[in-house]
Design a protein around this motif. Structure first.
Motif, PDB file in Angstrom:
ATOM      1  N   HIS A 420       3.534  -5.263   8.278  1.00  6.87           N
ATOM      2  CA  HIS A 420       3.993  -4.748   9.564  1.00  6.87           C
ATOM      3  C   HIS A 420       3.396  -3.390   9.918  1.00  6.87           C
ATOM      4  O   HIS A 420       3.575  -2.910  11.048  1.00  6.87           O
ATOM      5  CB  HIS A 420       5.514  -4.644   9.579  1.00  6.87           C
ATOM      6  N   GLY A 421       2.733  -2.734   9.005  1.00  3.24           N
ATOM      7  CA  GLY A 421       2.110  -1.448   9.305  1.00  3.24           C
ATOM      8  C   GLY A 421       2.980  -0.255   9.025  1.00  3.24           C
ATOM      9  O   GLY A 421       2.709   0.835   9.539  1.00  3.24           O
ATOM     10  N   GLY A 422       4.014  -0.422   8.202  1.00  2.16           N
ATOM     11  CA  GLY A 422       4.773   0.743   7.766  1.00  2.16           C
ATOM     12  C   GLY A 422       3.875   1.690   6.993  1.00  2.16           C
ATOM     13  O   GLY A 422       2.952   1.255   6.290  1.00  2.16           O
ATOM     14  N   ALA A 423       4.144   2.980   7.119  1.00  3.41           N
ATOM     15  CA  ALA A 423       3.237   3.973   6.530  1.00  3.41           C
ATOM     16  C   ALA A 423       3.132   3.813   5.021  1.00  3.41           C
ATOM     17  O   ALA A 423       2.045   3.926   4.448  1.00  3.41           O
ATOM     18  CB  ALA A 423       3.711   5.380   6.887  1.00  3.41           C
ATOM     19  N   GLY A 424       4.260   3.562   4.349  1.00  2.23           N
ATOM     20  CA  GLY A 424       4.239   3.434   2.895  1.00  2.23           C
ATOM     21  C   GLY A 424       3.451   2.225   2.436  1.00  2.23           C
ATOM     22  O   GLY A 424       2.653   2.304   1.487  1.00  2.23           O
ATOM     23  N   THR A 425       3.665   1.092   3.109  1.00  2.00           N
ATOM     24  CA  THR A 425       2.936  -0.121   2.749  1.00  2.00           C
ATOM     25  C   THR A 425       1.457   0.033   3.059  1.00  2.00           C
ATOM     26  O   THR A 425       0.590  -0.399   2.292  1.00  2.00           O
ATOM     27  CB  THR A 425       3.522  -1.330   3.503  1.00  2.00           C
ATOM     28  N   THR A 426       1.150   0.656   4.193  1.00  2.35           N
ATOM     29  CA  THR A 426      -0.248   0.921   4.557  1.00  2.35           C
ATOM     30  C   THR A 426      -0.925   1.768   3.484  1.00  2.35           C
ATOM     31  O   THR A 426      -2.045   1.483   3.045  1.00  2.35           O
ATOM     32  CB  THR A 426      -0.316   1.642   5.914  1.00  2.35           C
ATOM     33  N   ALA A 427      -0.243   2.822   3.064  1.00  3.37           N
ATOM     34  CA  ALA A 427      -0.800   3.730   2.063  1.00  3.37           C
ATOM     35  C   ALA A 427      -1.066   3.004   0.755  1.00  3.37           C
ATOM     36  O   ALA A 427      -2.128   3.177   0.137  1.00  3.37           O
ATOM     37  CB  ALA A 427       0.156   4.898   1.832  1.00  3.37           C
ATOM     38  N   CYS A 428      -0.113   2.175   0.328  1.00  2.00           N
ATOM     39  CA  CYS A 428      -0.267   1.479  -0.946  1.00  2.00           C
ATOM     40  C   CYS A 428      -1.430   0.503  -0.899  1.00  2.00           C
ATOM     41  O   CYS A 428      -2.217   0.392  -1.853  1.00  2.00           O
ATOM     42  CB  CYS A 428       1.035   0.768  -1.301  1.00  2.00           C
ATOM     43  N   GLY A 429      -1.574  -0.223   0.215  1.00  2.00           N
ATOM     44  CA  GLY A 429      -2.682  -1.161   0.343  1.00  2.00           C
ATOM     45  C   GLY A 429      -4.027  -0.464   0.306  1.00  2.00           C
ATOM     46  O   GLY A 429      -4.954  -0.883  -0.408  1.00  2.00           O
ATOM     47  N   LEU A 430      -4.160   0.639   1.058  1.00  2.00           N
ATOM     48  CA  LEU A 430      -5.445   1.343   1.102  1.00  2.00           C
ATOM     49  C   LEU A 430      -5.738   2.040  -0.223  1.00  2.00           C
ATOM     50  O   LEU A 430      -6.898   2.119  -0.654  1.00  2.00           O
ATOM     51  CB  LEU A 430      -5.433   2.359   2.244  1.00  2.00           C
ATOM     52  N   ALA A 431      -4.712   2.579  -0.869  1.00  2.00           N
ATOM     53  CA  ALA A 431      -4.930   3.238  -2.162  1.00  2.00           C
ATOM     54  C   ALA A 431      -5.471   2.262  -3.198  1.00  2.00           C
ATOM     55  O   ALA A 431      -6.191   2.661  -4.117  1.00  2.00           O
ATOM     56  CB  ALA A 431      -3.628   3.858  -2.666  1.00  2.00           C
ATOM     57  N   ASN A 432      -5.136   0.984  -3.034  1.00  2.00           N
ATOM     58  CA  ASN A 432      -5.642  -0.030  -3.949  1.00  2.00           C
ATOM     59  C   ASN A 432      -6.904  -0.713  -3.419  1.00  2.00           C
ATOM     60  O   ASN A 432      -7.350  -1.722  -3.981  1.00  2.00           O
ATOM     61  CB  ASN A 432      -4.554  -1.081  -4.209  1.00  2.00           C
TER      62      ASN A 432
END
Length: 819
Positions: A420-432
């Motif tokens: 959904h584009g939540g900031a935390g989920t976005t961050a975790c995906g990009l960090a990986n």
């Protein structure tokens, strides 16, 4: 389909969704069903905002009062070691939102604990276990995040849909906000609900949707620091994430700035009255309509944005009290996958992940069908999180449904992510290093989808209302391309050098007024008391005061709360015409409201007196047929009591009418005129002198006197000196300009001086009287701090030698003050 040619579905409105109700004051903005706001830059409102913005520019770039001085802009604050900050504070973190909003602040709270701070996280009741298990103190503020998420999905814009108005959902949300405001205030001064240990906040950290932050800080006179995952500060670099700018002749950089003003005004329109009613309950004045929308920017409240500068660099027009620190990551939790998930991951190529977290939707079965069909079309395997919407059915060979699973663990094992584009989920995906498809529902989700697409790490976001199996399958295939994977890996490489949580803690410490916080007797504790005696004052901590009281070194009656960071909200005026009109309108509105009460309140008392009373001891079967003498006397007494109550209510209403009239005529309107005249030199580039804030009768008298002297002197002198100065600089044309400036200065500074000589002192006297009357909250804070100090001395016992040393140093300090 190439992402550059993918259609933007962001402005489609489904047929069943009704048009939002008209808001005529804000005709410059239309809100779509996906939460985007069309901003008409050629409207009168937008043009007015643009002019106001130009007037505000010098003010916005000034250093924030009571915080650190402006420094050179830096992209990310440098982290500090825990030993570099040694004042141990009570910090309350106020968060409104979903589990994804709460989780980053758990990481922040744990980092703050390393510096010796006592950290309380105040959020929704349902997250109690989640917070408590992390080792932080928890305080419930009320509000149901599930209902909140469901409301936001139905009404992702700032103006609710008509069907939500008809269903009464808006009133429910406003009632929920009122409950959370009250809960946030209690989180600042009430005992720990689990241990009953007293707590009074020394500083507040909050996300903007909690709404109570600045107001709680004002009531306590303590520092406040905002942290958020979405741009909330006006900038010329890009428009507000919720704004679609319509084509206009307005300069694009100014248009970007205006978009923030429009969105802020729409937000304040919906909740301003709720906030002001709550402010009255904690003895704070109502915030003027013109000041409420941009309060954080006006007060220069420190702001830390929790995203990676690798995605969104800091705009150059953001001053130094605004930082971008990187995403907040918690320590990865220990996790052992269930056998089913482990087997699925091992049985084939890496799957994609699909999940929408705490989003609550009306038709989860329809969304499940779309997801399953898209996975089949793309020819991939998928792990789908059921989330709060309870998506899915039984797992199959190609699709495995899961419940709770740490993203930190799972995202290392998938090929791409859809969420959904939540900031935390976005961050975790990009960090990986995972390419990402965003399906936004509301809030900052569209913003993050656009940022990911702009970086090449995913396709353009697909708004949930436009989601179907075809466009989702195309998005998944785009994420699996080498180009998208490479872009995601590049972002991950840059992010590995960021220390978001540590940098945010440093940002928080950097903006604290440390010179006003340290206790001279116990240097590791903050000074929360001001001890005043014989014209001298000393700022002391809770423990120091309690020890001094126990040893008869000071009397509690000489203690006052130490205002570490006083906050003053002024009703700024730009010119005398609009200032006087605004003050007159406010006065008329107050009088009209009081007149209504003068009529309605007596009627209420009459109705209350006519309401039948319970029969008391008389049974239903033995009612008297005739009134007894006693009952006749009682009825007569009731009638007299009702008449007295009606008269009292009428007199009280009349007193409010009279008070509103005299306050408006004697204080508010003259003060608005004086301030309006004082501000006019801004029009030709001359900055008015800053005399500070009128807080009480002393500062009011001082400001009136200084403004009178300076206004008379500058007004008369400028009439002669400005033409001469203009002639020297620009010749004849400069002399004409100087004559115009001198004439305008004479016509504005002299009236400001004359009116202000009376207006500013009266304004200060009014503030003094109101402060004396509104003392309930201040007394509650005093009692809470005394109680906490008493408990701290029982928990933190000094040795006899340490206590003697403290007493001796106190005597020395008092002696120096006497000398």
């Amino acid at each position: 389909m190439d992402r550059s040619t993918r259609p933007d579905h962001g402005n489609l409105v489904s047929p069943e969704e009704s048009t939002p109700p008209p808001y005529s004051l804000y005709a410059s903005a239309d809100v779509h069903a996906n939460g985007r706001v069309d901003v008409d830059l050629d409207s009168r409102f937008a043009r007015t905002l643009a002019r106001v913005i130009e007037l505000q520019q010098e003010d916005i770039q000034n250093p924030p009062p009571n915080y650190a001085e402006e420094r050179a802009i830096q992209e990310t604050p440098v982290p500090e070691a825990p030993g570099e900050w040694d004042i141990h504070l009570n910090i309350v973190i106020q968060i409104v939102g979903s589990r994804g909003d709460v989780q980053p602040f758990i990481a922040l709270g744990n980092e703050l604990q390393k510096y010796g701070h006592r950290v309380r996280l105040a959020t929704h009741n349902v997250f109690e276990e989640f917070v408590s298990q992390s080792g932080l103190e928890f305080f419930p503020i009320g509000g149901d995040p599930t209902e909140l998420m469901a409301f936001m999905v139905k009404n992702p814009g700032l103006i609710p849909q008509m069907k939500s108005l008809r269903a009464g959902e808006v009133q429910k949300k406003r009632a929920m906000v009122a409950e959370m405001l009250d809960g946030c205030w209690k989180s600042c001064i009430e005992d720990d609900p689990a241990t009953n240990v007293p707590f009074v906040a020394d500083a507040i950290i909050a996300n903007p949707p909690s709404f109570a932050h600045i107001h709680c800080a004002q009531a306590l006179s303590i520092p406040v620091h905002l942290m958020f995952t979405m741009p909330w500060t006006s900038t010329r670099a890009f428009p507000h994430p919720l704004a679609n700018l319509r084509s206009s002749t307005m300069n694009i950089r100014t248009a970007n700035w205006v978009s923030y003003g429009v969105v802020e005004w729409l937000t304040w329109q919906g909740l301003g009255d709720v906030i002001n009613r709550w402010r009255a309950s904690i003895d704070l004045e109502a915030i003027p309509t013109t000041e409420g929308p941009s309060l954080a920017e006006t007060l220069k409240v420190p702001f830390t944005y929790c995203w990676s500068p690798a995605l969104v660099p800091k705009p150059r027009d953001w001053p130094a009290h605004i930082d971008i620190c990187g995403f907040f990551f918690r320590e990865p939790p220990a996790y052992e996958p269930p056998p089913g998930l482990h087997c699925f991951l091992e049985s084939g190529p890496p799957p994609i992940y699909i999940g929408f977290g705490s989003i609550v939707i009306d038709n989860p079965q329809r969304l499940t069908n779309i997801l399953e069909e898209a996975v089949a079309r793309a020819g991939v395997r998928a792990i789908i999180s059921r989330g709060w919407s309870r998506l899915g059915r039984d797992s199959s060979a190609e699709i495995h449904y899961i419940d709770e699973c740490p993203h930190e663990w799972l995202f290392q094992r998938v090929a791409a992510v859809v969420h959904h584009g939540g900031a935390g989920t976005t961050a975790c995906g990009l960090a990986n290093g995972k390419a990402t498809t965003v399906v936004p529902f509301f809030g900052d989700q569209q913003f993050w989808g656009n940022m990911i697409a702009g970086a090449g790490a995913g396709p353009l976001p697909i708004p949930h209302a436009s989601l179907n199996a075809q466009n989702l399958a195309e998005a998944i295939l785009f994420c699996l391309t080498p180009e998208a994977t490479r872009s995601a890996h590049d972002i991950a490489f840059k992010m590995q050098y960021e220390t978001g949580v540590s940098a945010a803690v440093h940002s928080f410490h950097r903006h604290l007024p440390s010179h006003r916080m340290r206790c001279p007797l116990i240097q590791s504790q903050p000074a929360v008391w001001k001890y005043k005696k014989s014209g001298h004052s000393l700022n002391l901590s809770r423990t120091a005061v309690q020890i001094l009281i126990n040893n008869d070194k000071l009397d509690a009656k000489n203690l006052r709360c130490h205002d570490i960071n006083p906050i003053y909200i002024q009703n700024r005026r730009w010119d005398p015409i609009t200032g006087v009109l605004s003050a007159s309108t406010s006065t008329g509105s107050s009088m009209l409201k009081a007149t209504g009460e003068m009529i309605y309140k007596p009627y209420q008392e009459y109705r209350r007196g006519r309401t039948p009373q319970p029969a008391g001891e008389s049974s239903r079967d033995s009612l008297p047929l005739l009134p007894s003498p006693a009952s006749t006397v009682s009825d007569s007494s009731n009638r007299l009591g009702t008449a007295g109550n009606m008269a009292g209510a009428s007199l009280k209403g009349f007193g409010k009418v009279t008070g509103a009239y005299f306050k408006g005529v004697v204080v508010d309107i003259p003060h608005a005129a004086a301030e309006g005249f004082r501000q006019i030199p801004r029009l030709y580039g001359e900055e008015p002198k800053n005399y500070g804030t009128v807080r009480d009768w002393k500062s009011g008298a001082a400001m009136g006197g200084r403004n009178f002297v300076d206004g008379m002197t500058d007004g008369l002198a400028g009439f002669f000196t400005k033409p001469i100065k203009g002639a020297r600089e620009e010749g004849a044309m400069g002399a004409v300009k100087g004559f115009a400036k001198g004439t305008l200065g004479l016509a504005t500074k002299l009236p400001s001086a004359g009116i202000g000589l009376v207006a500013y002192p009266f304004h200060g006297i009014t503030n003094t009287i109101e402060s004396a009357v509104r003392s309930k909250t201040r007394k509650a804070v005093v009692n809470a701090r005394l109680r906490e100090g008493y408990q701290m001395t029982r928990r933190i016992r000094l040795t006899d030698e340490e206590e003697r040393d403290l007493l001796q140093r106190f005597d020395v300090l008092m002696h120096r003050l006497d000398v």
